[in-house]
Design a protein around this motif. Structure first.
Motif, PDB file in Angstrom:
ATOM      1  N   SER A  73       0.785  -1.082   0.034  1.00 42.58           N
ATOM      2  CA  SER A  73      -0.292   0.028   0.158  1.00 42.58           C
ATOM      3  C   SER A  73       0.732   1.233  -0.034  1.00 42.58           C
ATOM      4  O   SER A  73       0.717   2.268  -0.566  1.00 42.58           O
ATOM      5  CB  SER A  73      -0.857  -0.078   1.260  1.00 42.58           C
ATOM      6  OG  SER A  73      -1.846   1.270   1.315  1.00 42.58           O
ATOM      7  N   ASP A  77       0.405   3.630  -3.205  1.00 42.44           N
ATOM      8  CA  ASP A  77      -0.270   4.755  -2.833  1.00 42.44           C
ATOM      9  C   ASP A  77       0.260   6.090  -3.559  1.00 42.44           C
ATOM     10  O   ASP A  77      -0.526   6.834  -3.749  1.00 42.44           O
ATOM     11  CB  ASP A  77      -0.373   4.693  -1.291  1.00 42.44           C
ATOM     12  CG  ASP A  77      -1.441   5.960  -1.035  1.00 42.44           C
ATOM     13  OD1 ASP A  77      -2.462   6.017  -1.726  1.00 42.44           O
ATOM     14  OD2 ASP A  77      -0.963   6.510  -0.030  1.00 42.44           O
ATOM     15  N   GLN A 156      -1.130  -7.749  -3.413  1.00 43.56           N
ATOM     16  CA  GLN A 156      -1.532  -6.348  -2.594  1.00 43.56           C
ATOM     17  C   GLN A 156      -1.233  -5.093  -3.254  1.00 43.56           C
ATOM     18  O   GLN A 156      -1.843  -4.060  -3.637  1.00 43.56           O
ATOM     19  CB  GLN A 156      -1.031  -6.327  -1.358  1.00 43.56           C
ATOM     20  CG  GLN A 156      -1.715  -7.309  -0.261  1.00 43.56           C
ATOM     21  CD  GLN A 156      -3.081  -6.907   0.131  1.00 43.56           C
ATOM     22  OE1 GLN A 156      -3.650  -8.044   0.359  1.00 43.56           O
ATOM     23  NE2 GLN A 156      -3.219  -5.816  -0.118  1.00 43.56           N
ATOM     24  N   SER A 160      -3.777  -2.492  -4.704  1.00 45.13           N
ATOM     25  CA  SER A 160      -3.590  -1.170  -4.391  1.00 45.13           C
ATOM     26  C   SER A 160      -3.561  -0.342  -5.713  1.00 45.13           C
ATOM     27  O   SER A 160      -3.947   0.935  -5.679  1.00 45.13           O
ATOM     28  CB  SER A 160      -2.110  -0.979  -3.786  1.00 45.13           C
ATOM     29  OG  SER A 160      -2.206  -1.572  -2.383  1.00 45.13           O
ATOM     30  N   GLN A 166      -7.153   3.351  -0.612  1.00 45.00           N
ATOM     31  CA  GLN A 166      -6.247   2.126  -0.278  1.00 45.00           C
ATOM     32  C   GLN A 166      -7.075   1.274   1.038  1.00 45.00           C
ATOM     33  O   GLN A 166      -6.755   0.185   1.283  1.00 45.00           O
ATOM     34  CB  GLN A 166      -4.978   2.558   0.439  1.00 45.00           C
ATOM     35  CG  GLN A 166      -3.918   2.928  -0.383  1.00 45.00           C
ATOM     36  CD  GLN A 166      -3.757   2.218  -1.645  1.00 45.00           C
ATOM     37  OE1 GLN A 166      -3.164   0.954  -1.553  1.00 45.00           O
ATOM     38  NE2 GLN A 166      -4.118   2.534  -2.831  1.00 45.00           N
ATOM     39  N   ALA A 169      -8.073  -2.075  -0.506  1.00 44.74           N
ATOM     40  CA  ALA A 169      -7.072  -3.040  -1.153  1.00 44.74           C
ATOM     41  C   ALA A 169      -6.801  -3.581   0.357  1.00 44.74           C
ATOM     42  O   ALA A 169      -6.440  -4.838   0.445  1.00 44.74           O
ATOM     43  CB  ALA A 169      -5.796  -2.316  -1.560  1.00 44.74           C
ATOM     44  N   LEU A 170      -6.578  -2.865   1.518  1.00 42.25           N
ATOM     45  CA  LEU A 170      -6.166  -3.253   2.694  1.00 42.25           C
ATOM     46  C   LEU A 170      -7.499  -3.897   3.360  1.00 42.25           C
ATOM     47  O   LEU A 170      -7.318  -5.267   3.969  1.00 42.25           O
ATOM     48  CB  LEU A 170      -6.108  -2.020   3.531  1.00 42.25           C
ATOM     49  CG  LEU A 170      -4.569  -1.460   3.398  1.00 42.25           C
ATOM     50  CD1 LEU A 170      -4.553  -0.200   4.148  1.00 42.25           C
ATOM     51  CD2 LEU A 170      -3.393  -2.405   3.683  1.00 42.25           C
ATOM     52  N   ALA A 430      -1.335   3.613   5.442  1.00 43.39           N
ATOM     53  CA  ALA A 430      -1.429   2.206   6.017  1.00 43.39           C
ATOM     54  C   ALA A 430      -0.733   1.927   7.479  1.00 43.39           C
ATOM     55  O   ALA A 430      -0.936   1.051   8.195  1.00 43.39           O
ATOM     56  CB  ALA A 430      -0.487   1.226   4.897  1.00 43.39           C
TER      57      ALA A 430
END
Length: 506
Positions: A73, A77, A156, A160, A166, A169-170, A430
């Motif tokens: 991330s 990002d 990931q 992302s 984000q 994705a997380l 993150a």
């Protein structure tokens, strides 16, 4: 310029982009969590080496997966800010940018695995483990963690890139980690990318239900398990390489086609809810408690020789993973999302000219509390429906259940205040979420030591009754600790906004 020079340059770029994001500090924290799980309070026995290397894939299915999700991330990002992705692609080949990101993750992963193995060897010698150091097992575990870690990292990175925000994705990463951890207990087959590590574990376990004894043995990793892991590794790599190089940014962003203007000026929604109007933040708040409940219900039905067919035991199984590992990071995702807009461009300068710091902190905190309180109601609804409709448990719901739900709501309010403050201070989306995971592990340790009141994360485990719903609750201590963290975090947040230079956030 040759290929090695290009990769060296791109890796240097990735590390420059990650300055002040404390990526190596995250590795140190992951190692500390490994140490406490593997060695703290665990006296050695005749199978001490086997116990250690059986437990390592187990704990790192959680820790390593989260570490790779956070690093991915952070790495991707940056490209979602402004026109960074379009700008970079005019300076370097997109395939090289993608490979640079993978090498960035591989370097961090290699350091983690190497330091972890050194720590295990030194601790094994210090604690006097019986037998010679099992270098073959160490090598197998090292390679298994490298392969599984890169599988999760690549996946990931892809998620992302797909989602500019984000949180999606997380959230998928957390849900996948939880599902992979559960499926690994059901079968050694790697049904998901997140369960590859346990499938490649060189140590197997045989549990005899009749005598309740556990025997550890060397597990011969089969060719099919190796091929499955390589299939995940190669297929995700090729898919990521294709998407990174062949798709334009505007085509890839899922929200790009939704450019309809918001009626924010005339909307009856509060400002912070307007910002979330097109962000499906409710999805992880629905799915992660549901996944946890499915796992808990399965464990409850499969272990009736150990558990009793009661409401109390059902609750401990359904809330165990949720209260200990995932509910606090879920709140961390929400808080990071709420503060994300302020951390972009020069929005800090703009927002502080129209809203006083106290109002800004208050509105974000209350918005997050509304979502967290709603999640408690959803968790309670799942529990009641499972017990009454699916399992048809005898007797009534424990009288303390609703009191536990109220206590959990207060504890989540305290966690929300702390996470909101962290998300305001750290620009990285993150990092506050990773700190929520660290807090959850620390909370578990403090709860086991009886210091449940020390931090909000331990209070959640205690107040929610994840270990025992029928246990006594020290209400004055719980309320005093919650109020201390809520008021303290809000006051610190306001003071920070009033006294810090907003130019440092640009």
């Amino acid at each position: 310029m040759n290929l090695s020079a290009i990769f060296t340059k791109l890796i240097a770029v990735e590390f420059k982009k990650s300055r002040h994001k404390h990526s190596f500090l995250l590795i140190v924290i992951a190692l500390v969590l490994n140490y406490f799980y593997l060695f703290h309070g665990n006296p050695p026995d005749q199978q001490a080496w086997y116990h250690t290397f059986y437990a390592m894939p187990l704990i790192n299915t959680l820790i390593l997966s989260i570490l790779m999700a956070v690093l991915a991330s952070q790495s991707v990002d940056m490209e979602h800010r402004g026109l960074m992705w379009n700008l970079l692609s005019t300076l370097e080949d997109r395939a090289s940018i993608y490979l640079g990101k993978l090498l960035y993750g591989f370097i961090h992963l290699s350091w983690f695995c190497l330091l972890q193995m050194v720590m295990v060897i030194l601790m094994g010698i210090k604690l006097g483990y019986d037998g010679n150091i099992p270098f073959s097992v160490i090598g197998s575990t090292f390679l298994a963690e490298l392969v599984s870690g890169m599988i999760v990292y690549q996946l990931q990175c892809l998620l992302s890139l797909f989602f500019p925000s984000q949180f999606a994705a997380l959230s998928i990463g957390f849900g996948g980690t939880l599902a992979g951890f559960f499926l690994a207990y059901v079968s050694t087959t790697a049904w998901t990318p997140w369960s590859v590590l346990l499938s490649l574990s060189p140590i197997g376990m045989d549990y005899q239900r009749s005598s309740r004894t556990v025997t550890l043995f060397l597990h011969q990793i089969t060719l099919s398990e190796i091929l499955t892991a390589l299939l995940y590794l190669v297929s995700i790599f090729l898919l990521g390489l294709y998407i990174f190089t062949k798709t334009e940014k505007r085509e890839l962003n899922i929200s790009a086609c939704r450019d309809k203007a918001s009626r924010s000026v005339h909307s009856g929604l509060p400002v912070e809810l307007i910002k979330l109007k097109r962000n499906p933040i409710w999805i992880p708040f629905l799915l992660i408690p549901l996944i946890s409940a499915v796992i808990g219900t399965f464990n409850f039905t499969q272990n009736q020789d150990v558990l009793q067919n009661t409401w109390a035991d059902l609750w401990t199984q359904q809330s165990l993973f949720l209260g200990i590992f995932f509910l606090a990071p879920l709140v961390g995702i929400l808080c990071s999302l709420l503060w994300r807009m302020e951390h972009q461009g020069s929005n800090w300068n703009l927002i502080l000219t129209v809203a006083p710091p106290a109002k800004l902190v208050r509105d974000k905190y209350l918005t997050a509390v509304i979502f967290s309180s709603t999640s408690i109601l959803w968790i309670a609804l799942i529990y009641l429906c499972t017990g009454k409709i699916i399992l048809r448990l005898p007797g009534a719901v424990p009288g303390l259940f609703w009191f536990r739900m109220i206590s959990a709501a207060f504890c989540l309010a305290a966690i929300t205040a702390v996470q909101s403050m962290l998300s305001m201070i750290f620009r990285s989306f993150a990092v506050p979420i990773a700190l929520a995971f660290v807090g959850s592990f620390a909370g578990l340790w403090l709860t086991l030591k009886g210091a449940y009141y020390a931090i909000p994360y331990s209070m959640l485990i205690y107040g929610m009754g994840s270990s025992s719903i029928t246990g006594a609750v020290n209400v004055p201590v719980l309320l005093a600790s919650c109020c201390f963290y809520i008021l303290g975090s809000i006051i610190c947040s306001i003071v920070f906004l009033k006294r810090s230079d907003v130019r440092t956030h640009v």
